[in-house]
Design a protein around this motif. Structure first.
Motif, mmCIF file in Angstrom:
data_model
loop_
_atom_site.group_PDB
_atom_site.id
_atom_site.type_symbol
_atom_site.label_atom_id
_atom_site.label_comp_id
_atom_site.label_asym_id
_atom_site.label_seq_id
_atom_site.Cartn_x
_atom_site.Cartn_y
_atom_site.Cartn_z
ATOM 1 N N ASN A 236 4.388 9.444 15.390
ATOM 2 C CA ASN A 236 3.666 9.422 14.119
ATOM 3 C C ASN A 236 3.696 8.023 13.524
ATOM 4 O O ASN A 236 4.733 7.375 13.525
ATOM 5 C CB ASN A 236 4.314 10.388 13.122
ATOM 6 C CG ASN A 236 3.751 11.781 13.286
ATOM 7 O OD1 ASN A 236 2.607 11.933 13.706
ATOM 8 N ND2 ASN A 236 4.554 12.780 12.976
ATOM 9 N N GLY A 237 2.552 7.563 13.046
ATOM 10 C CA GLY A 237 2.494 6.246 12.421
ATOM 11 C C GLY A 237 2.376 5.114 13.427
ATOM 12 O O GLY A 237 2.441 3.941 13.059
ATOM 13 N N ALA A 238 2.184 5.442 14.720
ATOM 14 C CA ALA A 238 2.100 4.399 15.747
ATOM 15 C C ALA A 238 0.797 3.620 15.662
ATOM 16 O O ALA A 238 0.677 2.527 16.226
ATOM 17 C CB ALA A 238 2.245 5.022 17.133
ATOM 18 N N GLY A 239 -0.196 4.177 14.965
ATOM 19 C CA GLY A 239 -1.461 3.465 14.814
ATOM 20 C C GLY A 239 -2.601 4.065 15.607
ATOM 21 O O GLY A 239 -3.687 3.481 15.682
ATOM 22 N N LYS A 240 -2.401 5.239 16.186
ATOM 23 C CA LYS A 240 -3.441 5.858 17.018
ATOM 24 C C LYS A 240 -4.700 6.158 16.211
ATOM 25 O O LYS A 240 -5.809 5.770 16.587
ATOM 26 C CB LYS A 240 -2.909 7.162 17.658
ATOM 27 C CG LYS A 240 -1.605 6.996 18.416
ATOM 28 C CD LYS A 240 -1.105 8.309 18.984
ATOM 29 C CE LYS A 240 -0.789 9.388 17.968
ATOM 30 N NZ LYS A 240 0.394 9.162 17.130
ATOM 31 N N SER A 241 -4.498 6.831 15.082
ATOM 32 C CA SER A 241 -5.661 7.196 14.277
ATOM 33 C C SER A 241 -6.371 5.965 13.755
ATOM 34 O O SER A 241 -7.603 5.900 13.733
ATOM 35 C CB SER A 241 -5.240 8.083 13.098
ATOM 36 O OG SER A 241 -4.762 9.324 13.568
ATOM 37 N N THR A 242 -5.590 4.979 13.358
ATOM 38 C CA THR A 242 -6.192 3.742 12.854
ATOM 39 C C THR A 242 -7.031 3.081 13.946
ATOM 40 O O THR A 242 -8.147 2.619 13.691
ATOM 41 C CB THR A 242 -5.092 2.778 12.373
ATOM 42 O OG1 THR A 242 -4.287 3.455 11.408
ATOM 43 C CG2 THR A 242 -5.693 1.533 11.748
ATOM 44 N N PHE A 243 -6.504 3.070 15.161
ATOM 45 C CA PHE A 243 -7.228 2.430 16.255
ATOM 46 C C PHE A 243 -8.578 3.121 16.505
ATOM 47 O O PHE A 243 -9.612 2.461 16.632
ATOM 48 C CB PHE A 243 -6.379 2.448 17.535
ATOM 49 C CG PHE A 243 -7.072 1.821 18.717
ATOM 50 C CD1 PHE A 243 -7.338 0.458 18.735
ATOM 51 C CD2 PHE A 243 -7.479 2.606 19.800
ATOM 52 C CE1 PHE A 243 -7.999 -0.124 19.812
ATOM 53 C CE2 PHE A 243 -8.134 2.030 20.880
ATOM 54 C CZ PHE A 243 -8.391 0.660 20.884
HETATM 55 N N1 LIG Z 1 -6.110 3.921 4.942
HETATM 56 C C1 LIG Z 1 -4.843 3.475 5.067
HETATM 57 N N2 LIG Z 1 -4.288 2.704 4.113
HETATM 58 C C2 LIG Z 1 -3.013 2.251 4.225
HETATM 59 N N3 LIG Z 1 -2.221 2.501 5.271
HETATM 60 C C3 LIG Z 1 -2.707 3.263 6.269
HETATM 61 C C4 LIG Z 1 -4.038 3.795 6.222
HETATM 62 N N4 LIG Z 1 -4.270 4.517 7.343
HETATM 63 C C5 LIG Z 1 -3.115 4.440 8.064
HETATM 64 N N5 LIG Z 1 -2.192 3.692 7.420
HETATM 65 C C6 LIG Z 1 -0.844 3.380 7.912
HETATM 66 O O1 LIG Z 1 -0.990 2.828 9.194
HETATM 67 C C7 LIG Z 1 0.065 3.278 10.040
HETATM 68 C C8 LIG Z 1 -0.527 3.920 11.275
HETATM 69 O O2 LIG Z 1 -1.065 5.196 10.887
HETATM 70 P P1 LIG Z 1 -1.930 6.109 11.857
HETATM 71 O O3 LIG Z 1 -2.926 5.264 12.538
HETATM 72 O O4 LIG Z 1 -2.416 7.248 11.045
HETATM 73 O O5 LIG Z 1 -0.815 6.602 12.880
HETATM 74 P P2 LIG Z 1 -0.862 7.785 13.950
HETATM 75 O O6 LIG Z 1 -2.249 8.374 13.964
HETATM 76 O O7 LIG Z 1 -0.491 7.127 15.225
HETATM 77 O O8 LIG Z 1 0.156 8.786 13.520
HETATM 78 C C9 LIG Z 1 0.916 4.209 9.219
HETATM 79 O O9 LIG Z 1 2.023 3.469 8.721
HETATM 80 C C10 LIG Z 1 0.008 4.605 8.102
HETATM 81 O O10 LIG Z 1 0.742 4.918 6.952
#
Ligand SMILES: Nc1ncnc2c1ncn2[C@@H]1O[C@H](COP(=O)(O)OP(=O)(O)O)[C@@H](O)[C@H]1O
Ligand SMILES: [Mg+2]
Lengths: 256, 328
Positions: free
Chosen positions: A40-47
């Motif tokens: 969790n929080g690895a950045g997958k969704s962000t990527f």
């Molecule tokens: N819109 C956003 N604004 C600020 N921080 C974000 C946002 N989206 C994700 N993050 C942060 O970026 C990091 C990666 O999150 P995320 O990509 O959701 O991880 P995963 O999907 O791998 O669990 C986390 O620390 C999260 O809190």
């Protein structure tokens, strides 16, 4: 080996002081299911939001079939053939299945210059897509709010197919599903790749990943720490890559 | 399969809420007829319908705004400003045809201003339109200089107080407006986009919907409808008073919510709005005739809003029924 559909180079994403992604390089190939793993929080969704045009990258570039692209919105990414099924499924519960499948790209006819929906045609198209996917949904007029989790995933996949997507990205599609529904969604994933789509799948379930993925990429703390062919790795190695116990990851994290 | 076909998507199909409103209207009429000897006569029925004209038009726009997750609390004063423009034209012995165009035009312009603040300026609709309400109220004072526009010539009235094929012009205009808004909402991409935005702005954005365009358009449509309302207002009363439109926003929001449109967006009923307006006007008229001072009207409206929202919050409805009712 086929040429990659999409290449990500040095992708970084910062949210203020927080670095959610740094230096990610990745190639995504047609007909291949690529699994993104990580804590969790690895950045997958962000990527994948960067790939989907939902977040502009802070750094780095995206190439589609060798050409640099910059997405200002999910619409741009869709126009380039990328369809994303977000973790928080971007379906409108108050609209019908057919309306959701076509939302933002409706079929319309112009009467006195006013665009009217071609409702019957959209319904038929969705009907045949649902059958093609063997989704067991009988009524494309039903509101999405009345569907089960697996059915919603099927609707989201329909939407991706309907966009003629070349790359379909799925963020934890099975996270909220019962076993039988999970099976169906995984089968759908393979079917997409079989049609020549590139598929990126995020999942927490490692056995599930081994079941469908051709290639496995592990993210840790915003970085890509490993890439393996599914056939050349195993469950234990992947776990150690995710937790950081693997020597490769330790070495990498020492240098950073 | 759990998928259930949605009930009623035709122009006149009715859902449970709409039937209840119809019954409530009829019940109110029966009760007032018993309570007051002056109530049950054709003249009074015409009065109630006449009093509903402006609110029906404003209510259609407010339905779209609420369905989109927006709101406009300045809408009554927008009607006031449009009415002043129309009144000035008539007062200067201008052509009634120019006056006819002035209302929708001023409404559209003020709709653009509201959209600029709320949509482009990203000020939450409730706060943005509250701010505009303050500005517009002062503008009404300044434009009227503390005096009513009164004794306006009857040229516009003569034009609109007629019938076409035996149907009064206001009824025709309302029917046409209803049909156009219904088509836009249920048969065009715009309507789908509006409902998707009302359901979740973020999901709508991820679906690639042109958020800004849809939201901007909706404020302009609401402005145009309000401008048409102003035209009927001036044609009927032939004066514009300082307090014009001061209860319109409250009344419109009450009627729309009564009609089953969600205050949170994503779900609306145009037919419900029409019935909500009628119920509101029947209650206001009836209470007046049984001797409740008109000062009490906003109390009734306010209590209705709070009652309906309270009831909806308290009744723990299943999501399925909520979505089944979403479309009618
Ligand atoms: N819109 C956003 N604004 C600020 N921080 C974000 C946002 N989206 C994700 N993050 C942060 O970026 C990091 C990666 O999150 P995320 O990509 O959701 O991880 P995963 O999907 O791998 O669990 C986390 O620390 C999260 O809190
Ligand atoms: Mg995630």
């Amino acid at each position: 080996m086929t040429a990659p559909f999409l290449v990500a180079r040095n992708i970084a994403k910062r949210f203020g002081a927080l670095t959610a992604l740094a230096d990610v390089d990745l190639e995504i190939r047609p007909g291949e299911v690529l699994a993104l793993l990580g804590d969790n929080g690895a950045g997958k969704s962000t990527f994948i939001k960067v790939l989907a045009g939902a977040h502009p990258p802070s750094d780095g570039e995206l190439l589609i079939e060798g050409k640099a692209v910059a997405f200002a919105s999910p619409k741009d990414a869709a126009a380039s053939g990328i369809a994303t099924i977000f973790q928080e499924l971007a379906l409108s519960e108050n609209l019908s299945i057919a309306e959701n499948v076509f939302l933002g790209r409706e079929l319309k006819r112009s009467i006195f210059g006013i665009p009217f929906l071609k409702r019957a045609e959209m319904r038929q198209r969705v009907d045949s897509l649902l059958q093609e996917l063997d989704a067991h949904i009988s009524d494309p007029e039903a509101p999405v709010g009345s569907l089960s989790g697996g059915q919603r995933q099927a609707v989201a996949i329909c939407r991706a197919l309907n966009l003629n997507a070349r790359l379909v990205i799925m963020d934890e599609p099975t996270a909220a599903l019962a076993v039988a529904e999970t099976r169906k969604v995984l089968a759908l994933t393979r079917r997409l790749a079989g049609r020549g789509c590139a598929v990126v799948l995020i999942s927490h379930n490692i056995s599930e990943v081994f079941e469908v993925a051709d290639r496995i990429v592990v993210f840790r703390r915003g970085r890509k720490v490993a890439e393996r062919l599914a056939a050349e790795t195993n469950h234990e190695e992947v776990v150690s890559l995710i937790t950081g116990a693997h020597p490769d990851v330790r070495a990498l994290e020492k240098t950073n | 399969m759990s998928a259930v076909r949605q009930s009623g998507t035709g122009v006149f199909s009715m859902n449970g809420r709409e039937w209840s409103l119809l019954v409530a209207c009829l019940l109110a009429v029966v009760i007032f007829s018993v309570a007051s000897p002056h109530y049950a006569n054709p003249g009074n029925a015409v009065t109630v319908l006449r009093n509903s004209v402006e609110l029906l038009l404003i209510g259609l726009g407010m339905t779209l705004l609420l369905a989109m997750g927006g709101i406009d609390v300045s809408i009554g004063i927008v009607m006031g400003l449009a009415a002043i423009a129309i009144g000035r034209i008539l007062g200067a012995d201008g052509s009634p045809f120019v006056a006819l165009v002035a209302g929708p035009l001023v409404g559209a312009l003020l709709g653009c201003v509201t959209a600029a603040v709320v949509v482009l300026g990203r000020v939450p609709a409730i706060v943005g339109t509250l701010g505009l309400l303050g500005v517009y109220r002062t503008a009404v004072f300044a434009l009227l200089g503390g005096q009513w526009l009164s004794g306006l010539p009857s040229s516009l009235t003569d034009l609109l107080a007629t019938t076409v094929l035996g149907i009064p012009v206001p009824a025709l205009v309302i029917a046409l407006a209803y049909l156009i808004v219904w088509l836009a909402l249920r048969r065009t991409p715009y309507g789908l986009h509006l409902l998707a935005i009302g359901n979740s702005e973020e999901k709508a954005r991820l679906s690639g919907i042109p958020l800004i365009k849809v939201r901007f358009m909706t404020f302009v449509i609401s402005g145009v409808l309000t401008g048409i309302a102003a035209t009927f207002y001036v044609a009927t009363y032939r004066n514009v008073e300082m307090s014009i439109g001061s209860t319109s926003a409250l009344d419109a929001i009450a009627a729309v919510i009564l009609g089953g449109t969600s205050i949170l967006g994503g779900r609306c009923s145009l037919l419900g709005t029409v019935l909500g307006v009628l119920l509101l006007r029947i209650l206001q008229n009836g209470l007046l005739l049984i001797g409740v001072p008109s000062l009490w009207q906003p109390v009734v409206t306010g209590v209705l809003i709070i009652g309906v929202l309270g009831f909806e919050a308290a009744s723990n409805r299943l999501p399925l029924t909520r979505f089944q009712r979403a479309r009618a």
